[in-house]
Design a protein around this motif. Structure first.
Motif, PDB file in Angstrom:
ATOM      1  N   ASP A   1       0.972  -1.261   0.074  1.00 12.59           N
ATOM      2  CA  ASP A   1       0.179  -0.019   0.106  1.00 12.59           C
ATOM      3  C   ASP A   1       0.789   1.423   0.072  1.00 12.59           C
ATOM      4  O   ASP A   1       0.266   2.267  -0.044  1.00 12.59           O
ATOM      5  N   GLY A   2       2.009   0.966  -0.066  1.00 12.40           N
ATOM      6  CA  GLY A   2       3.012   2.223  -0.006  1.00 12.40           C
ATOM      7  C   GLY A   2       3.469   2.914   1.294  1.00 12.40           C
ATOM      8  O   GLY A   2       4.489   3.474   1.300  1.00 12.40           O
TER       9      GLY A   2
ATOM     10  N   GLU B   1       4.939   9.444  -4.051  1.00 11.45           N
ATOM     11  CA  GLU B   1       3.570   9.406  -4.256  1.00 11.45           C
ATOM     12  C   GLU B   1       2.961   8.343  -3.456  1.00 11.45           C
ATOM     13  O   GLU B   1       1.670   8.309  -3.157  1.00 11.45           O
ATOM     14  N   ARG B   2       3.748   6.944  -3.554  1.00  8.02           N
ATOM     15  CA  ARG B   2       2.979   5.696  -2.856  1.00  8.02           C
ATOM     16  C   ARG B   2       2.694   6.056  -1.490  1.00  8.02           C
ATOM     17  O   ARG B   2       1.721   5.787  -0.783  1.00  8.02           O
TER      18      ARG B   2
ATOM     19  N   ARG C   1       2.326   8.924  -0.032  1.00  7.43           N
ATOM     20  CA  ARG C   1       1.134  10.063   0.051  1.00  7.43           C
ATOM     21  C   ARG C   1      -0.088   9.206   0.077  1.00  7.43           C
ATOM     22  O   ARG C   1      -1.225   9.419   0.767  1.00  7.43           O
ATOM     23  N   ASP C   2      -0.310   8.191  -1.024  1.00  8.28           N
ATOM     24  CA  ASP C   2      -1.534   7.894  -1.245  1.00  8.28           C
ATOM     25  C   ASP C   2      -1.878   6.765   0.324  1.00  8.28           C
ATOM     26  O   ASP C   2      -3.068   6.712   0.811  1.00  8.28           O
ATOM     27  N   PHE C   3      -0.875   6.144   0.778  1.00  6.96           N
ATOM     28  CA  PHE C   3      -0.950   5.215   2.153  1.00  6.96           C
ATOM     29  C   PHE C   3      -1.676   6.307   3.244  1.00  6.96           C
ATOM     30  O   PHE C   3      -2.364   5.888   3.609  1.00  6.96           O
TER      31      PHE C   3
ATOM     32  N   LEU D   1      -3.067   9.364   3.001  1.00  6.89           N
ATOM     33  CA  LEU D   1      -4.526   9.646   2.878  1.00  6.89           C
ATOM     34  C   LEU D   1      -5.324   8.592   2.956  1.00  6.89           C
ATOM     35  O   LEU D   1      -6.561   8.919   3.278  1.00  6.89           O
ATOM     36  N   SER D   2      -4.735   7.239   2.889  1.00  9.62           N
ATOM     37  CA  SER D   2      -6.027   6.195   3.151  1.00  9.62           C
ATOM     38  C   SER D   2      -6.131   6.109   4.405  1.00  9.62           C
ATOM     39  O   SER D   2      -7.218   5.440   4.979  1.00  9.62           O
TER      40      SER D   2
END
Length: 307
Positions: free
Chosen positions: A132-133, A167-168, A170-172, A174-175
């Motif tokens: 998930d990053g 960016e990965r 950040r995605d994690f 924000l999740s």
């Protein structure tokens, strides 16, 4: 990308410069008295370890008192731990403690280390990356952790190593955001917390991944965490404030330009009320023993909230 920990140390040291010298001296003496025979510092009981040693060194650094024989002995302790297999928390404690000693006292913990030790540590940290990053607490952990992702970023900054695929990350992060604007520690957590929120905002700032909508949500969440004691709570289920949550929450609100939106005078009274006559801070009103970790949070609180 801001160099988070060194900049934080300077900011807190500047704030503490406004605090009465008698108060600073009292806490310096409290911390110095807790140095053990091996040069390290321990918790409330037990031997020296990297985690508590780092907090003691951070406190002495922001007080301007990290030098001389105490620093030399602390350097010896950190060198004695160079060959160990450490957790992320201990990696960070070792690397940051070494940096503080070099900058404040001119002693080099890694003087005899292999030339590629930075690459070795960075490679070990990358093994904690999950699909998930984010980063897990340990190699056997399956779930990414908001807090440990933040710690990995801090380590990479201190090692002066690049952050891979931000960016990965950040995605994690924000999740992990909850509906109330706060952040969860792991995906399975039922509610957001003050400390995971502080870690998430800190991590997003490091990778330049923080937008205004996320910042506003975090502010709204943290404002709800202040209670009648004046301090901040760890989450909505816990009614009692604590010094760690008060420090991390106030620091995050400062970073987001929103500290003035809480009752800062009440927060300052809360922090001052946990200060002990012989130096050190309790962790909360129910506490009975001061230690070096909570003393750092208390000093940080005084620095941030001082008028």
């Amino acid at each position: 990308m801001n160099n988070y920990l060194p900049e934080l140390t300077v900011r807190i040291a500047m704030g503490l410069g406004e605090v009465d010298v008698e108060i600073r001296d009292r806490h310096t003496q409290f911390i110095a008295a807790r140095q053990q025979a091996d040069g390290g510092f321990g918790g409330r009981e037990g031997p020296s370890d990297l985690y508590y040693t780092s907090f003691a060194l951070r406190s002495l650094a922001i007080l301007g008192e990290l030098h001389g024989d105490l620093a030399d002995r602390a350097c010896d302790f950190l060198r004695s731990r160079l060959g160990g297999q450490e957790t992320i928390v201990d990696f960070l404690s070792l690397i940051y403690g070494a940096g503080l000693l070099e900058n404040s006292a001119g002693v080099e913990v890694f003087a005899g280390a292999n030339e590629d030790w930075r690459e070795q540590v960075a490679a070990a940290l990358e093994k904690l990356r999950r699909e998930d990053g984010g980063y897990a607490k340990g190699e056997l952990g399956s779930a990414s952790s908001t807090y440990h992702t933040f710690l990995v970023l801090l380590c990479l900054q201190l090692l002066e190593r690049p952050i891979v695929q931000p960016e990965r990350i950040r995605d994690f992060l924000l999740s992990q955001e909850a509906e109330d604007g706060g952040f969860r520690e792991i995906r399975a957590s039922k509610r957001a917390g003050t400390n995971p929120t502080a870690a998430a905002i800190g991590a997003l700032r490091i990778i330049d991944g923080l937008d205004q909508e996320v910042a506003d949500g975090a502010i709204d969440f943290l404002l709800e965490m202040q209670n009648d004691e004046g301090g901040l709570r760890a989450n909505t289920r816990i009614p009692i404030a604590d010094l760690l949550s008060t420090f991390t929450g106030c620091l995050t609100l400062t970073d987001l330009g929103a500290l003035h939106e809480i009752d800062t005078a009440a927060a300052m009274r809360y922090v001052e009320g946990l200060q002990q006559p012989g130096g050190g801070f309790f962790g909360a009103v129910w506490d009975e023993v001061a230690d070096v970790e909570y003393t750092f949070y208390g000093l940080g609180g005084l620095a941030i909230l001082h008028p």
